[in-house]
Design a protein around this motif. Structure first.
Motif, PDB file in Angstrom:
ATOM      1  N   TYR A  54      -9.336   1.610  -1.058  1.00  0.00           N
ATOM      2  CA  TYR A  54      -8.976   0.914  -2.093  1.00  0.00           C
ATOM      3  C   TYR A  54      -8.213   1.863  -3.039  1.00  0.00           C
ATOM      4  O   TYR A  54      -7.318   1.227  -3.822  1.00  0.00           O
ATOM      5  N   GLN A  55      -8.774   3.076  -3.348  1.00  0.00           N
ATOM      6  CA  GLN A  55      -7.850   3.940  -4.373  1.00  0.00           C
ATOM      7  C   GLN A  55      -6.369   4.005  -3.973  1.00  0.00           C
ATOM      8  O   GLN A  55      -5.662   3.593  -4.917  1.00  0.00           O
ATOM      9  N   SER A  56      -5.957   4.082  -2.836  1.00  0.00           N
ATOM     10  CA  SER A  56      -4.488   4.205  -2.668  1.00  0.00           C
ATOM     11  C   SER A  56      -3.920   2.990  -2.663  1.00  0.00           C
ATOM     12  O   SER A  56      -2.706   2.552  -3.072  1.00  0.00           O
ATOM     13  N   PHE A  57      -4.844   1.766  -2.145  1.00  0.00           N
ATOM     14  CA  PHE A  57      -4.303   0.441  -2.313  1.00  0.00           C
ATOM     15  C   PHE A  57      -3.722   0.179  -3.764  1.00  0.00           C
ATOM     16  O   PHE A  57      -2.690  -0.553  -4.033  1.00  0.00           O
ATOM     17  N   LEU A  58      -4.684   0.450  -4.707  1.00  0.00           N
ATOM     18  CA  LEU A  58      -4.689   0.060  -6.044  1.00  0.00           C
ATOM     19  C   LEU A  58      -3.433   0.935  -6.633  1.00  0.00           C
ATOM     20  O   LEU A  58      -2.742   0.366  -7.322  1.00  0.00           O
ATOM     21  N   GLN A  59      -3.182   2.105  -6.313  1.00  0.00           N
ATOM     22  CA  GLN A  59      -2.118   2.969  -6.850  1.00  0.00           C
ATOM     23  C   GLN A  59      -0.945   2.578  -6.142  1.00  0.00           C
ATOM     24  O   GLN A  59       0.090   2.387  -6.936  1.00  0.00           O
ATOM     25  N   ALA A  60      -0.981   1.900  -4.920  1.00  0.00           N
ATOM     26  CA  ALA A  60       0.427   1.366  -4.309  1.00  0.00           C
ATOM     27  C   ALA A  60       0.978   0.090  -5.270  1.00  0.00           C
ATOM     28  O   ALA A  60       2.039  -0.035  -5.644  1.00  0.00           O
ATOM     29  N   MET A  61      -0.368  -0.651  -5.613  1.00  0.00           N
ATOM     30  CA  MET A  61       0.071  -1.950  -6.571  1.00  0.00           C
ATOM     31  C   MET A  61       0.796  -1.705  -7.754  1.00  0.00           C
ATOM     32  O   MET A  61       1.621  -1.994  -8.308  1.00  0.00           O
ATOM     33  N   GLU A  62       0.029  -0.632  -8.470  1.00  0.00           N
ATOM     34  CA  GLU A  62       0.543   0.044  -9.464  1.00  0.00           C
ATOM     35  C   GLU A  62       1.709   0.756  -9.834  1.00  0.00           C
ATOM     36  O   GLU A  62       2.794   0.605 -10.565  1.00  0.00           O
ATOM     37  N   CYS A  63       2.224   1.264  -8.544  1.00  0.00           N
ATOM     38  CA  CYS A  63       3.523   1.756  -8.391  1.00  0.00           C
ATOM     39  C   CYS A  63       4.638   0.993  -7.585  1.00  0.00           C
ATOM     40  O   CYS A  63       5.809   1.487  -7.446  1.00  0.00           O
TER      41      CYS A  63
END
Ligand code: 5RP
Length: 223
Positions: A54-63
């Motif tokens: 979930y952490q990397s999913f959310l960061q992908a969205m942000e970036c």
């Protein structure tokens, strides 16, 4: 000097236009993913990410990194952090409790690169306990099996919630201290043979390259 940032930014240069990229989890891959987002914006490269948590999913969205799944695409390159890296590039991972999906994505990649600061380099694995994702109903027999193997298991407890850490997949995380790991290949296999263990945090024989941020620059180690 931020050595995690140096490693993460350097690894982002390894991604080619059109690549499907495994997005690792943790504070080092945070910099990798950030730089990848910058490259998409500035260089207009077309890549897609496969998050490992979930952490990397959310960061992908942000970036603004488009995401896809293993059902739809194969992974060209995966970049992930580690808690320990030995001289043969065997790893212990899972301090973030995300090692199950990390292993699925990293092992399926054509190229797997580990990134870290130099404090993660060790002669032999084992100073860090081996994280295991375990289904909650199996904790007791899994503890017995781990003790029989010479391990000292404990359930990882949450800091901002009462009770245990619950993984992204809804399971417990058990940390097992083994001391020096002389044979990571065998231990990885043996731990996964315990019924109730979903996956363990030893990643043996799978790393193609390490990019290490050091006080005196970047150390690249090819396997
Ligand atoms: C998460 C992991 C991380 O990649 C590992 O713990 C390294 O984290 P960091 O880059 O924050 O030191 O395996 O499950």
């Amino acid at each position: 000097m931020n050595l995690k940032k140096i490693a993460g930014f350097e690894a982002a240069k390894e991604v080619n236009d059109g690549d499907i990229v495994g997005l690792g989890t943790g504070s080092t891959t945070h910099y990798f993913t950030q730089k990848l987002g910058d490259r998409i914006k500035k260089e207009e490269i077309e890549i897609m990410g496969i998050p490992t948590s979930y952490q990397s999913f959310l960061q992908a969205m942000e970036c603004n990194i488009p995401v896809t799944t293993l059902d739809e695409h194969d992974v060209d390159i995966a970049v992930d952090g580690a808690d320990e890296i030995d001289k043969d590039l065997n790893l212990i991972k899972g301090k973030g409790g995300a090692h199950t999906l990390e292993k699925v994505v990293d092992y399926s990649a054509k190229i797997f690169i580990v990134i870290a600061d130099e404090t993660k380099l060790v002669e032999n694995l084992g100073n860090f306990p081996v994280p295991l994702e375990v289904i909650s109903k199996a904790v007791k027999p899994v503890f017995s099996a781990l003790k029989d193997m010479g391990g000292e298991p404990s359930i990882r407890m949450a800091k901002y919630k009462n009770g245990p850490v619950i993984s992204d997949n809804g399971n417990f995380i058990v940390d097992a201290k083994f001391g020096v790991v002389n044979n990571p290949i065998a231990l990885e296999k043996d731990l996964n043979a315990i019924p109730g263990v979903v996956e363990n945090g030893i990643f043996s024989q799978m790393t193609d390259k390490a990019i290490i941020g050091c006080e005196n620059g970047i150390n690249k180690i090819n396997f």
